[in-house]
Design a protein around this motif. Structure first.
Motif, PDB file in Angstrom:
ATOM      1  N   LYS A  37       0.831  -1.214   0.000  1.00  0.00           N
ATOM      2  CA  LYS A  37       0.000   0.000   0.000  1.00  0.00           C
ATOM      3  C   LYS A  37       0.863   1.261   0.000  1.00  0.00           C
ATOM      4  O   LYS A  37       0.409   2.328  -0.407  1.00  0.00           O
ATOM      5  CB  LYS A  37      -0.955  -0.013   1.189  1.00  0.00           C
ATOM      6  N   SER A  56      -2.535  -3.703  -7.335  1.00  0.00           N
ATOM      7  CA  SER A  56      -3.414  -3.869  -6.169  1.00  0.00           C
ATOM      8  C   SER A  56      -3.238  -5.272  -5.602  1.00  0.00           C
ATOM      9  O   SER A  56      -2.591  -6.137  -6.210  1.00  0.00           O
ATOM     10  CB  SER A  56      -4.873  -3.668  -6.584  1.00  0.00           C
ATOM     11  N   THR A  79      -7.009  -6.255   3.933  1.00  0.00           N
ATOM     12  CA  THR A  79      -6.242  -6.846   2.831  1.00  0.00           C
ATOM     13  C   THR A  79      -7.025  -7.963   2.158  1.00  0.00           C
ATOM     14  O   THR A  79      -7.045  -8.069   0.924  1.00  0.00           O
ATOM     15  CB  THR A  79      -4.896  -7.384   3.348  1.00  0.00           C
ATOM     16  N   GLU A  82      -9.552  -6.555  -0.138  1.00  0.00           N
ATOM     17  CA  GLU A  82      -8.911  -6.003  -1.332  1.00  0.00           C
ATOM     18  C   GLU A  82      -8.410  -7.102  -2.272  1.00  0.00           C
ATOM     19  O   GLU A  82      -8.299  -6.884  -3.489  1.00  0.00           O
ATOM     20  CB  GLU A  82      -7.750  -5.093  -0.927  1.00  0.00           C
TER      21      GLU A  82
END
Length: 265
Positions: A37, A56, A79, A82
């Motif tokens: 990130k 990503s 996480t 994501e």
């Protein structure tokens, strides 16, 4: 290895593991993709090692057969969201302290083969001690190939992982403390900082290598170096008088208990 590997979390431990693989040519840079990130960290690693750079967490998953998860435990929930894992098998290797396999099974259901690993800081110099447990033989095989790049490996049941964390995960700090104290003692007795540190650190290196290559136990090595009435015996008597053995036991127990607390969230 021929599998593609993705790293989520470009911190000290995650990069040390990948660097071990790349230095030993166990994988090629083209097989590796990284994401963090903090984009600068991932970009720097990618530039240095010529690996792929993911946009990503989901991009890492889409490009990887093996995903090495090396984020902070408190970042796991975000996480995982994501990552946007879709049905289909891949292998997830977690080095998150205090997070059991059951938590990952809860998050990912049956879409992921799982490895829980506990390496230590020795990975940075190719001398980690890594305990692994996994949900399949295939996952074990991947883990052993990956962690062989940065040290030694042991398969252990997950019930021992709080103890593993206390003994070997946190263990480097215990040895650093002893080196620090020996250096300080040398400086207090008149040695310069450079000389005191060299004496303390190189002595630790020699002792560790001797223990690692010897066919006898550390206990027996200690006995052999302790001459009756000598200087070593005098020092060890002070350790004994000040309950050094009991202090070490209490320290490891405290670390085990803290690990259990973290595992419960």
């Amino acid at each position: 290895m021929k599998e593609t590997i993705g790293l989520i979390g470009v911190g000290n431990m995650g990069t040390a593991i990948l660097e071990g693989l790349l230095k030993k040519n166990l994988v090629m840079p083209s097989q590796v993709v990284v994401f963090d990130k903090l984009k600068d960290k991932a970009e720097e690693f990618s530039r240095q090692w010529k690996t792929g750079l993911a946009a990503s967490c989901a991009d890492v998953v889409s490009k990887s057969e093996i995903v090495l998860l090396a984020v902070k435990p408190q970042d796991l929930a975000a996480t995982a969201t994501e990552m946007n894992v879709q049905p289909g098998k891949f292998t997830l290797i977690s080095i998150l302290a205090g997070v059991p396999l059951s938590k990952f099974k809860e998050i990912f259901n049956s879409s992921v083969e799982l490895v829980r690993a506990m390496p230590n800081l020795g990975a940075k110099v190719g001398e980690s001690m890594t305990a692994v447990t996994a949900t399949s033989e295939k996952a074990y095989s991947f883990a052993e190939q990956i962690f062989s790049g940065c040290g030694k490996i042991a398969r252990l049941e997950e019930k021992f992982f709080d103890l593993v964390t206390a003994v070997s995960g946190s263990g480097p700090a215990y040895f650093f403390l002893l080196m620090e104290l020996l250096e300080n003692a040398g400086r207090e007795q008149g040695l310069g900082e450079k000389e005191a540190r060299l004496l303390a650190v190189q002595t630790a290196v020699g002792a560790a290598l001797l223990a690692a290559t010897s066919d006898v136990s550390p206990e027996e090595l200690r006995r052999r170096v302790t001459s009756k009435g000598g200087t070593t015996e005098a020092a060890l008597k002070i350790f004994e008088q000040n309950a050094f053995s009991e202090t070490v036991k209490q320290a490891v127990t405290a670390a085990v208990n803290r690990g259990k607390e973290l595992s419960k969230g």
